[in-house]
Design an enzyme around this catalytic site. Structure first.
Site, PDB file in Angstrom:
ATOM      1  N   GLY A 102       0.797  -1.215   0.000  1.00  0.00           N
ATOM      2  CA  GLY A 102       0.000   0.000   0.000  1.00  0.00           C
ATOM      3  C   GLY A 102       0.836   1.274   0.000  1.00  0.00           C
ATOM      4  N   SER A 103       0.328   2.285   0.681  1.00  0.00           N
ATOM      5  CA  SER A 103       0.892   3.633   0.576  1.00  0.00           C
ATOM      6  C   SER A 103       2.270   3.805   1.196  1.00  0.00           C
ATOM      7  CB  SER A 103      -0.069   4.649   1.188  1.00  0.00           C
ATOM      8  OG  SER A 103      -1.246   4.745   0.397  1.00  0.00           O
TER       9      SER A 103
END
Length: 578
Positions: A284-285
């Site tokens: 993810g981020s």
């Protein structure tokens, strides 16, 4: 002169010689022969006994009989080397223990013997023991690795045909705490997993303890805090790492659920699975750390630059949007602070697919990590590397790496730009590897400023530790399901932190698998709510043990080192943010 005449017949006559003839003489000769043979036999027997005494006392030194060799091709060696943590705390050692076997030929009553044995060893299956004791074999194992008390009680039973053999047993004093790092060894002192397996030959032949980079105190803190988050958010598992940002030594590494290596049974596959080094995930981020560093280092953007993030991006049947969209032009610091997917995609497209792939390769994200474990996951990367892959990789989807990869990559980005392979072995002060430069030092400094911005004003506020300069990045990724579709409610929530940010020494990663939102998090199960608080508590508890002193965040030199200027849209006056 008078002469005396002596008649020869008057002289005394000698005694007659007695001769034994016939059967008497034969009997005497046979007696002499038998006496000679008997003497020779006794002499030979004495020599054999003397030789055996010398052999046992001098050469065998009173060793146990070698009946218990299960595998003739395995050379059993007592004294497998110990494994210790960086401070010398014992993680694995070997003890000599008795094991019970039987020679069924001398077991007079198998039924009675089996019943008696079960009074001391109730976990034995009566049917199995009876079958062994009644077999026609000359050697059968009954129970291995007994306690001294069990050996004493079995001896008291007085059952003929039961014997003991000394064996070495691997003991793990810390139990579950270092299970996935140290691993475990089997009955024959053969390494089955972890360091026990990867360094099996060294441990068998070594005399000195194998010293790891792990700090048992920090390991305990990390495990405790991860378990707290699993319990609070009903997660199915977790992984965490504390890594030295400069040497890439792993100070702590936890995978939950875990197992007790002292128990050779009842270990589930899920517990054996090492989420920290073997599992590979779309992170993810947190990947926006690398995306931003890449763009800044290649010079396709700068901290004063920005991108239009007012609308989602549509590619074929896919739509890329922001979780909390600002729907406006965002500066590079804002893209990072607000974790904008749209802005990250546009940054990556300016760099291009070829250079993005090359950057991921320099970070080590396209091959297994160098960590000294057999349980190492192979990253999953796209082939071919298309523009759509470039887009999704910019915000941490479309490429899967292990938590070890992620933590080690962050260390390289924040320590001045030098990548060194992660290790579980302690390195001396004079053993720091030269490493490979992957980004400029100026780029590393810029990324550190952005990481601080996230904790100060962005999605990582819950990681702010009292008295310590922490920077980091949140990550919330949906887990892929069948057919390539993502499962919206199956999340991997993570936070990777760095401290102290003005002179980075440690990277701390926490990842919780499939957490569920609760009242304290207002129903959210994102990295900022689930993982960031764990990292905060790990830092606050571990920093004093790691000799990291608190700092004055308001000191002028600290503020200058971490200040970021955030341009306003359309060239308005820049704002200074700490």
């Amino acid at each position: 002169m008078t002469h005396t005449r002596i008649d020869i017949n008057d002289l005394p006559k000698p005694e007659k010689t007695v001769r034994i003839e016939g059967t008497g003489r034969q009997a005497l000769e046979q007696g002499r022969t038998r006496l000679l043979i008997a003497g020779s036999v006794f002499a030979l027997a004495f020599c054999v006994i003397a030789a055996r005494v010398v052999d046992v006392s001098v050469f065998d030194r009173g060793a146990e009989p070698n009946l218990a060799q299960e595998s003739s091709n395995l050379a059993h060696k007592t004294g497998r080397a110990d494994i210790v943590d960086r401070n010398g705390m014992l993680l694995a050692t070997t003890l000599s223990v008795p094991s019970l076997y039987a020679d069924p030929k001398y077991v007079m009553d198998p039924v009675e013997a089996a019943d008696k044995l079960r009074t001391v060893l109730p976990d034995l299956e009566r049917k199995d023991v009876l079958a062994k004791l009644a077999s026609d074999k000359r050697f059968v194992w009954i129970k291995r690795n007994l306690t001294p008390r069990q050996q004493y009680d079995i001896n008291r039973l007085g059952v003929p045909g039961l014997y003991f053999q000394k064996e070495s047993k691997r003991i793990y004093p810390q139990g579950r705490l270092t299970a996935h790092i140290v691993g475990r060894a089997g009955f024959d002192d053969v390494g089955l997993s972890g360091i026990e397996k990867s360094h099996d030959s060294l441990l068998r032949d070594g005399t000195e303890s194998l010293r790891l980079s792990v700090d048992l105190r920090v390991q305990h803190i990390l495990r405790e805090e991860l378990q707290t988050q699993i319990d609070a958010f009903d997660g199915i598992g977790a992984a965490g790492i504390v890594l030295d940002a400069n040497s890439s030594e792993i100070v702590a590494m936890v995978s939950l659920p875990d197992f007790d290596p002292n128990r050779r049974d009842k270990i589930s596959d899920d517990a054996l699975f090492n989420r920290a080094s073997l599992g590979v995930y779309e992170m993810g981020s947190t990947f926006k750390i690398f995306n931003t560093a890449m763009a800044l280092d290649y010079g396709t953007t700068s901290l004063s630059g920005g991108y239009d993030a007012s609308k989602p991006i549509r590619v074929a049947r896919f739509t890329i949007s922001d979780y909390h969209a600002k729907n406006r032009w965002l500066s590079v610091p804002e893209i990072f602070m607000y974790s904008s997917n749209v802005g990250s995609v546009k940054m990556a497209m300016d760099v291009g697919s070829e250079r993005q792939r090359a950057f991921m390769e320099k970070l080590g994200f396209l091959k297994p990590s160098a960590i000294e474990l057999p349980e190492r996951g192979h990253p999953m990367a796209p082939r071919p590397w298309r523009p759509i892959n470039t887009m999704t990789i910019s915000f941490g989807h479309g490429i899967a790496v292990s938590p070890v990869h992620l933590a080690n990559g962050v260390a390289a980005v924040v320590n001045g730009g030098i990548h060194r392979p992660a290790t579980l072995l302690r390195r001396g002060s004079d053993e720091l590897l030269v490493g490979e430069r992957i980004i400029k030092e100026k780029t590393s400094e810029a990324v550190r400023r952005l990481l601080r911005l996230v904790v100060e004003n962005g999605t990582g506020r819950n990681a702010a530790a009292e008295g310590y300069l922490v920077g980091g990045k949140t990550g919330t990724a949906e887990k892929p399901g069948q057919g390539g579709a993502y499962r919206r409610k199956a999340l991997l929530s993570s936070f990777v932190g760095v401290f102290p940010l003005n002179a980075p020494r440690y990277v701390v990663l926490a990842m919780v698998d499939e957490p569920k939102g609760n009242k304290s998090s207002f129903g959210y199960a994102t990295g900022g709510w689930v993982a960031a608080p764990a990292v905060k508590r790990v830092i606050e508890r571990a920093a004093p043990l790691l000799n990291v002193a608190p700092v004055d965040e308001d000191a002028p030199e600290i503020r200058r080192a971490l200040m970021v200027k955030i341009p306003e849209p359309k060239g308005n006056k820049a704002l200074a943010s700490f």
